[in-house]
Design a protein around this motif. Structure first.
Motif, short mmCIF file in Angstrom:
data_model
loop_
_atom_site.label_atom_id
_atom_site.label_comp_id
_atom_site.label_asym_id
_atom_site.label_seq_id
_atom_site.Cartn_x
_atom_site.Cartn_y
_atom_site.Cartn_z
N ALA A 94 0.83 -1.21 0.00
CA ALA A 94 0.00 0.00 0.00
C ALA A 94 0.87 1.26 0.00
O ALA A 94 0.59 2.22 -0.71
CB ALA A 94 -0.92 -0.01 1.21
N ILE A 95 1.96 1.23 0.79
CA ILE A 95 2.86 2.40 0.84
C ILE A 95 3.52 2.60 -0.51
O ILE A 95 3.64 3.73 -1.01
CB ILE A 95 3.92 2.21 1.95
CG1 ILE A 95 3.25 2.18 3.33
CG2 ILE A 95 4.96 3.33 1.90
CD1 ILE A 95 4.20 1.80 4.46
N ALA A 96 3.98 1.51 -1.12
CA ALA A 96 4.70 1.60 -2.40
C ALA A 96 3.80 2.14 -3.51
O ALA A 96 4.23 2.96 -4.33
CB ALA A 96 5.27 0.24 -2.78
N ALA A 99 -1.76 3.75 -2.67
CA ALA A 99 -3.19 3.52 -2.93
C ALA A 99 -3.69 2.50 -1.91
O ALA A 99 -2.92 1.78 -1.28
CB ALA A 99 -3.39 3.00 -4.35
N ILE A 100 -5.01 2.45 -1.76
CA ILE A 100 -5.60 1.52 -0.80
C ILE A 100 -5.36 0.09 -1.27
O ILE A 100 -5.36 -0.21 -2.47
CB ILE A 100 -7.11 1.79 -0.63
CG1 ILE A 100 -7.64 1.01 0.58
CG2 ILE A 100 -7.87 1.46 -1.88
CD1 ILE A 100 -9.04 1.42 0.99
N TYR A 101 -5.06 -0.78 -0.31
CA TYR A 101 -4.86 -2.20 -0.62
C TYR A 101 -5.53 -3.03 0.47
O TYR A 101 -5.43 -2.70 1.66
CB TYR A 101 -3.37 -2.54 -0.69
CG TYR A 101 -3.12 -3.98 -1.06
CD1 TYR A 101 -3.25 -4.41 -2.38
CD2 TYR A 101 -2.75 -4.91 -0.10
CE1 TYR A 101 -3.03 -5.74 -2.72
CE2 TYR A 101 -2.53 -6.24 -0.43
CZ TYR A 101 -2.68 -6.65 -1.76
OH TYR A 101 -2.47 -7.96 -2.09
N PHE A 102 -6.23 -4.11 0.03
CA PHE A 102 -7.00 -4.94 0.95
C PHE A 102 -6.24 -6.25 1.19
O PHE A 102 -5.92 -6.98 0.25
CB PHE A 102 -8.38 -5.24 0.38
CG PHE A 102 -9.26 -4.04 0.30
CD1 PHE A 102 -10.13 -3.73 1.34
CD2 PHE A 102 -9.21 -3.19 -0.80
CE1 PHE A 102 -10.94 -2.60 1.26
CE2 PHE A 102 -10.01 -2.07 -0.87
CZ PHE A 102 -10.88 -1.77 0.17
N SER A 103 -5.93 -6.51 2.44
CA SER A 103 -5.28 -7.76 2.81
C SER A 103 -6.32 -8.70 3.41
O SER A 103 -7.28 -8.27 4.02
CB SER A 103 -4.16 -7.51 3.81
OG SER A 103 -4.68 -7.01 5.03
N LYS A 124 2.97 16.30 4.33
CA LYS A 124 4.17 17.04 3.93
C LYS A 124 5.17 16.11 3.26
O LYS A 124 6.37 16.15 3.53
CB LYS A 124 4.80 17.75 5.12
CG LYS A 124 3.87 18.74 5.80
CD LYS A 124 4.49 19.37 7.03
CE LYS A 124 3.51 20.32 7.71
NZ LYS A 124 4.07 20.92 8.93
N ASP A 125 4.61 15.24 2.37
CA ASP A 125 5.41 14.29 1.60
C ASP A 125 6.12 13.25 2.46
O ASP A 125 7.04 12.58 2.00
CB ASP A 125 6.44 15.02 0.73
CG ASP A 125 5.78 15.83 -0.36
OD1 ASP A 125 4.68 15.44 -0.78
OD2 ASP A 125 6.36 16.84 -0.79
N LYS A 126 5.73 13.11 3.71
CA LYS A 126 6.31 12.10 4.58
C LYS A 126 5.21 11.12 5.02
O LYS A 126 4.09 11.52 5.30
CB LYS A 126 6.97 12.73 5.81
CG LYS A 126 8.21 13.52 5.49
CD LYS A 126 8.87 14.03 6.76
CE LYS A 126 10.14 14.80 6.43
NZ LYS A 126 10.79 15.32 7.65
N PHE A 127 5.55 9.84 5.07
CA PHE A 127 4.59 8.81 5.46
C PHE A 127 4.15 9.04 6.90
O PHE A 127 4.98 9.11 7.82
CB PHE A 127 5.23 7.43 5.30
CG PHE A 127 4.36 6.31 5.82
CD1 PHE A 127 3.18 5.97 5.19
CD2 PHE A 127 4.74 5.60 6.95
CE1 PHE A 127 2.40 4.94 5.68
CE2 PHE A 127 3.97 4.57 7.45
CZ PHE A 127 2.77 4.24 6.80
N TRP A 128 2.82 9.16 7.12
CA TRP A 128 2.26 9.36 8.46
C TRP A 128 1.80 8.03 9.06
O TRP A 128 2.04 7.75 10.22
CB TRP A 128 1.10 10.33 8.40
CG TRP A 128 0.43 10.54 9.72
CD1 TRP A 128 0.75 11.45 10.68
CD2 TRP A 128 -0.70 9.79 10.25
NE1 TRP A 128 -0.07 11.33 11.76
CE2 TRP A 128 -0.98 10.32 11.53
CE3 TRP A 128 -1.47 8.75 9.76
CZ2 TRP A 128 -2.01 9.83 12.32
CZ3 TRP A 128 -2.50 8.26 10.55
CH2 TRP A 128 -2.77 8.80 11.81
N GLY A 129 1.11 7.21 8.24
CA GLY A 129 0.53 5.98 8.73
C GLY A 129 -0.58 5.51 7.80
O GLY A 129 -0.54 5.76 6.59
#
Length: 734
Positions: A94-96, A99-103, A124-129
């Motif tokens: 999902a991070i890569a 987009a949303i991804y369903f596991s 701000k272009d940084k991964f939050w969660g």
């Protein structure tokens, strides 16, 4: 079977769309500081609006912190999905893809089986969660509509490739091998699922058409059933379409609500012309135009000219399918003419392989942040300029582990090394400390690190050109954390002041030595002249008192003798003065044998008269650095003494040798004379007017003068002697 599977796929995709809308809505509750606002209220509304969702979550940095409803899901709180093998790969995917991804279906931390959809959130272009939805597997199956199509002719199956074993796993009850049957299959890429519809029995067409009479008998019945089924299926499909229409209307209503009241600016734009189709209130607030004005404008009109081309290039790449979305920081010019910095995220509204049409732009006002960044950069530049203006090298480094982490440009001016050279090698500082100072400086640094105390030291460093530079290193301690400390310091070039200090110390040493010599000389003068003047005074008194002419003549002869002795003493003292006041005598590289031969020529009569034997074992290439006049005096004194103080029972033998010892060129003069009692006279051997024999020619001045001459040239002299066997003098030339 294909039609039914298509309807099921639509049901699944609708469930996924609902989940996507829910995750976006949750993501919009997160402010610029990364803190969710009104999570409980928004989450409650989402769960109640979407029957296909059992729970929603916010997962900062991969750790589940917010869950609604919390009841029944307590076990999932503080669970780190990035450290779980079951969830990590899906989360990273999902991070890569951003987009949303369903596991899943997968075992949930709170118990049971479920499907989890995770949307990565960036601030701000940084991964939050992640913003996430949880759908229990039973709820998921219910939303697919499998139960509406129960039949004894076919059954359904769901599969997914296990991310750990990479084998296809099946999740519904009937897991028997159906590869030999005429099944139908569709893929759901958002969860990498495969949906199967499988006939319950294998096809036997020949049996169905045999016998023909049996088929003919039931032909009318089959036609009737066929017509009934045909009429029934459109009715079922119509109900499904109506249900999906209602869900879509509700989703559109929710989207419109989010669009209008979102905390970020959102615009709906024509991707071909760039014209605005719609915009929310926040967007209008950012650029200062009303919605009616915006609908007559395009995004090029409000974009700063310097940023426009980069924005257009990204839009062209988006339309060509080279990128799936793009984000950038750029400037808008608002209605009043002011420049506004914004962060935009552009997402297309067309499906893959469709013709581009419209896109959504999410706009975040970052003007204050950019102004703060500008102020920080200006402050950093001022600090850097201030540091570079300091007349010293400012540095920062590790305390326990070697390595400089920062050093100012002044290092190049003072020591010749660039900051890059310092930082590239963790041991660089240690390597350029002067070898004589390196060990104690490193040890002191380590000791201060252990005791966590500052220090102030002076030591030498090696300049890039090889010169020695004296520095003063003033070091302070600062704490990065409870268990981590660093050094900060300033290296000040003190070479000139240190040289001045050394010169001053040398001068002080010289003056002190001269004072000692002067004091010694004054003692000598006082002692020796007092005896002579006392004798002269006594003789003059006797002459004045004498009435006999012969006695007078005798006293005058004695007075003359005393006067001559006084004159000789004064000459000796003059020789001492000339040596002690000659601070910088001329030093030359002299051939030792040349001066030895000259001395032997001077002493020829003495050598012949005493039948002395001279053994010169010194090679012609030996040289010493000495004053020429001093060398003549030293050789004359020691060689003449070796002959003068011969043993009465044997002919004198003088042996000359030379060798290197501890960086000294040593001249060894050995004789077989009467020797010296060193235990008795060793401490007085080189004193002025000190004699140790009854030889009338002994005055006690030669060794004193020679010792002073050798000391003046930074040499030294050693003596070995045994009574009645001989004496060896060793003269060390620097």
């Amino acid at each position: 079977m294909s039609n039914i599977l298509g309807v099921v796929k639509q049901n699944v995709e609708q469930t996924l769309r609902n989940s996507y809308v829910a995750t976006i809505t949750l993501a919009l509750t997160i402010d610029d500081s990364g803190n969710p606002k009104n999570f409980e209220e928004v989450a409650k509304r989402l769960v109640s609006n979407y029957n296909s969702i059992d729970a929603v979550q916010l997962v900062p940095n991969g750790v589940i912190k917010y869950t609604y409803p919390l009841k029944g899901n307590e076990a999932a709180t503080n669970f780190n999905i990035l450290e779980s093998p079951l969830h990590r790969k899906a989360a990273l995917k999902a991070i890569a893809t951003k987009a949303i991804y369903f596991s899943g279906p997968v075992s949930l931390k709170q118990g049971g089986i479920g499907v989890v959809g995770r949307l990565p959130v960036f601030k701000k272009d940084k991964f939050w969660g992640f913003s996430a939805v949880v759908v229990r597997f039973n709820t998921f199956l219910k939303s697919t509509g499998f139960s509406s199509f129960k039949s004894d002719k076919y059954y359904f199956q769901i599969s997914k490739t296990n991310p750990i074993t990479y084998k296809e796993e099946f999740f519904l009850e009937n897991k028997a091998d159906f590869s030999g049957k005429d099944y139908q299959m569709v893929e759901i890429p958002e969860g990498d699922w495969k949906l199967y519809i499988i006939p319950t029995k294998k096809s036997h067409l020949l049996l169905e058409f045999f016998p023909l009479t049996f088929i003919a008998f039931f032909l009318s019945l089959l036609c009737g059933l066929f017509v009934t089924t045909l009429l029934k299926k459109p009715s079922e499909l119509q109900k499904l379409v109506k249900s999906q229409t209602l869900k879509l209307m509700r989703s559109e209503f929710l989207f419109k609500s989010i669009f209008d009241h979102a905390g970020l600016g959102i615009s709906h734009t024509n991707s071909i012309t760039g014209n605005f189709i719609d915009a929310n209130d926040k967007f209008c607030e950012i650029i200062g135009y009303s919605q009616e004005e915006i609908k007559g404008m395009n995004f090029m009109m409000i974009t700063h000219p310097d940023d426009l081309q980069y924005d257009l290039d990204n839009m062209e790449r988006l339309r060509n399918g080279e990128i799936s979305q793009y984000s950038m920081e750029k400037r808008y010019i608002n209605k009043s003419g002011e420049t506004i910095w914004v962060n935009i995220t552009v997402s297309p509204l067309w499906e893959k392989n469709e013709r581009p049409n419209n896109h959504i732009t999410i706009v975040e006002n970052i003007t204050k942040r950019r102004e703060s960044e500008k102020l920080i950069l200006e402050s950093q530049q001022k600090i850097k300029d201030l540091i570079d203006s300091i007349d010293g090298v400012v540095w920062e480094g590790n305390s326990e582990e070697p390595g400089i982490t920062y050093i100012s440009k002044k290092s190049e001016a003072i020591l010749g090394y660039t900051p890059e050279e310092w930082i590239s090698d963790a041991y660089f500082w240690r390597k350029i400390i002067h070898p004589e100072d390196r060990d104690w400086v490193i040890e002191k640094s380590a000791e201060c690190a252990r005791e966590r105390k500052p220090f102030d030291s002076e030591y030498r460093m090696i300049h890039k050109n090889g010169n020695t530079v004296w520095v003063r290193d003033i070091v302070s301690i600062y704490h990065e954390s409870e268990n981590s400390i660093k050094f900060r310091g300033i290296l000040i070039d003190i070479t000139k002041s240190k040289q001045f200090e050394l010169d001053l110390n040398n001068s002080l040493t010289l003056v002190t030595e001269q004072n000692k010599r002067l004091l010694n000389f004054s003692h000598i003068v006082s002692h020796n002249l007092r005896s002579h003047t006392s004798n002269i005074q006594s003789l003059i008194n006797l002459i004045e008192m004498s009435e006999d002419e012969n006695e007078e003549q005798e006293l005058l002869a004695l007075l003359k003798s005393v006067s001559e002795a006084l004159n000789e003493t004064i000459d000796n003292l003059n020789d001492v003065v000339s040596i002690q006041t000659d601070i910088t005598p001329v030093i030359e590289e002299l051939n030792l044998n040349k001066y030895i031969n000259r001395t032997l020529e001077v002493l020829r009569d003495q050598i012949v008269k005493n039948e002395a034997k001279i053994k010169n074992n010194i090679s012609d290439g030996v040289t010493v650095k000495f004053n020429p006049a001093y060398l003549e005096s030293v050789l004359l004194n020691f060689i003449s003494n070796s002959i003068r103080y011969k043993h009465p029972e044997r002919k004198p033998v003088v042996e000359l040798n030379s060798y290197i010892e501890n960086n000294y060129q040593v001249l060894e003069i050995k004789d077989n004379g009467i020797g010296i009692d060193l235990k008795k006279n060793g401490d007085k051997l080189f004193g002025m007017y000190k004699t140790f024999t009854n030889n009338v020619a002994s005055r006690g001045i030669g060794l004193f003068i020679s010792k002073n001459q050798i000391d003046t040239m930074n040499g030294k002299i050693e003596v070995e002697s045994t009574l009645n066997e001989g004496t060896t003098f060793k003269i060390y030339f620097k």
